[in-house]
Design an enzyme around this catalytic site. Structure first.
Site, short mmCIF file in Angstrom:
data_model
loop_
_atom_site.label_atom_id
_atom_site.label_comp_id
_atom_site.label_asym_id
_atom_site.label_seq_id
_atom_site.Cartn_x
_atom_site.Cartn_y
_atom_site.Cartn_z
CB ILE A 74 46.58 111.34 64.92
CG1 ILE A 74 46.88 109.86 65.09
CG2 ILE A 74 45.95 111.61 63.55
CD1 ILE A 74 45.65 108.98 65.17
CG ASN A 96 42.22 124.58 58.72
OD1 ASN A 96 42.83 125.58 58.38
ND2 ASN A 96 42.81 123.43 58.99
CD GLU A 128 41.53 116.74 56.39
OE1 GLU A 128 42.02 116.14 57.37
OE2 GLU A 128 42.08 116.84 55.28
CB VAL A 129 37.94 117.02 62.78
CG1 VAL A 129 37.17 116.63 64.03
CG2 VAL A 129 38.85 115.88 62.34
CG HIS A 182 40.19 121.44 65.33
ND1 HIS A 182 39.03 121.07 64.69
CD2 HIS A 182 41.16 121.44 64.39
CE1 HIS A 182 39.31 120.84 63.41
NE2 HIS A 182 40.59 121.07 63.20
CG HIS A 206 45.56 122.91 63.43
ND1 HIS A 206 45.89 121.64 63.04
CD2 HIS A 206 44.30 123.12 62.97
CE1 HIS A 206 44.88 121.11 62.36
NE2 HIS A 206 43.91 122.00 62.30
P1 AMP Z 1 41.31 120.18 60.29
O1 AMP Z 1 41.76 119.89 58.88
O2 AMP Z 1 41.60 121.61 60.71
O3 AMP Z 1 39.89 119.78 60.53
O4 AMP Z 1 42.26 119.33 61.21
C1 AMP Z 1 41.89 118.08 61.74
C2 AMP Z 1 43.14 117.53 62.39
O5 AMP Z 1 42.75 116.46 63.24
C3 AMP Z 1 44.17 116.97 61.41
O6 AMP Z 1 45.41 117.67 61.56
C4 AMP Z 1 44.27 115.50 61.80
O7 AMP Z 1 45.59 114.99 61.70
C5 AMP Z 1 43.79 115.52 63.23
N1 AMP Z 1 43.23 114.27 63.73
C6 AMP Z 1 42.32 113.47 63.11
N2 AMP Z 1 42.05 112.40 63.88
C7 AMP Z 1 42.79 112.53 65.01
C8 AMP Z 1 42.96 111.74 66.18
N3 AMP Z 1 42.28 110.60 66.37
N4 AMP Z 1 43.82 112.17 67.13
C9 AMP Z 1 44.51 113.31 66.96
N5 AMP Z 1 44.38 114.11 65.88
C10 AMP Z 1 43.55 113.72 64.91
#
Ligand code: AMP
Ligand code: ZN
Length: 116
Positions: free
Chosen positions: A31, A87, A95-96, A100, A102
């Site tokens: 996003i 990460n 953060e999530v 995942h 990237h």
């Molecule tokens: P990380 O810091 O590795 O956990 O990356 C989390 C990623 O999720 C970040 O690059 C965010 O921009 C992405 N992200 C968060 N919310 C969404 C969403 N609703 N749709 C797509 N990507 C998202």
């Protein structure tokens, strides 16, 4: 998991631009893209971090990488180059908390990590 944003994306409860989907893996556009191509490749199963991958699930990581390389070809960045990164936890910048990968490309990303 009910309060996980990526689980909600996988379920279609939150909109996303999906670029790949099978029974085990989903990929969608980030996003907040840091480059012209920025795709997240996630397992359908809710696995919080890299630390939570059991040995029996090791093939999943290989499949995630292969999906990322396939998307890189489709997006036209396979030859110019791209970066795959994951990460893990706080110091890793996660953060999530749904596993995942990237896949980032479409511009020169420079060196791999900034020197501290
Ligand atoms: P990380 O810091 O590795 O956990 O990356 C989390 C990623 O999720 C970040 O690059 C965010 O921009 C992405 N992200 C968060 N919310 C969404 C969403 N609703 N749709 C797509 N990507 C998202
Ligand atoms: Zn989840």
């Amino acid at each position: 998991m009910s309060d996980c944003i990526f689980c909600k994306i996988i379920e279609g409860e939150i909109p996303s631009e999906k670029v790949y989907e099978d029974e085990e893996i989903v990929a969608f556009k980030d996003i907040d893209p840091r480059a012209p191509v920025h795709v997240l490749v996630v397992p359908v199963e809710h696995i919080p971090t890299l630390n939570d991958i059991e040995p029996a699930k090791d093939a999943l990581l290989g499949r995630m990488v292969l999906v990322a390389t396939r998307i890189a070809r489709e997006k036209g960045v396979a030859e110019s180059g791209y970066r795959i990164l994951m990460n893990c936890n706080k110091d890793g910048g996660q953060e999530v908390f749904h596993l995942h990968l990237h896949m980032i490309g479409g511009r020169n990303l420079g060196s791999m990590v900034r020197r501290a």
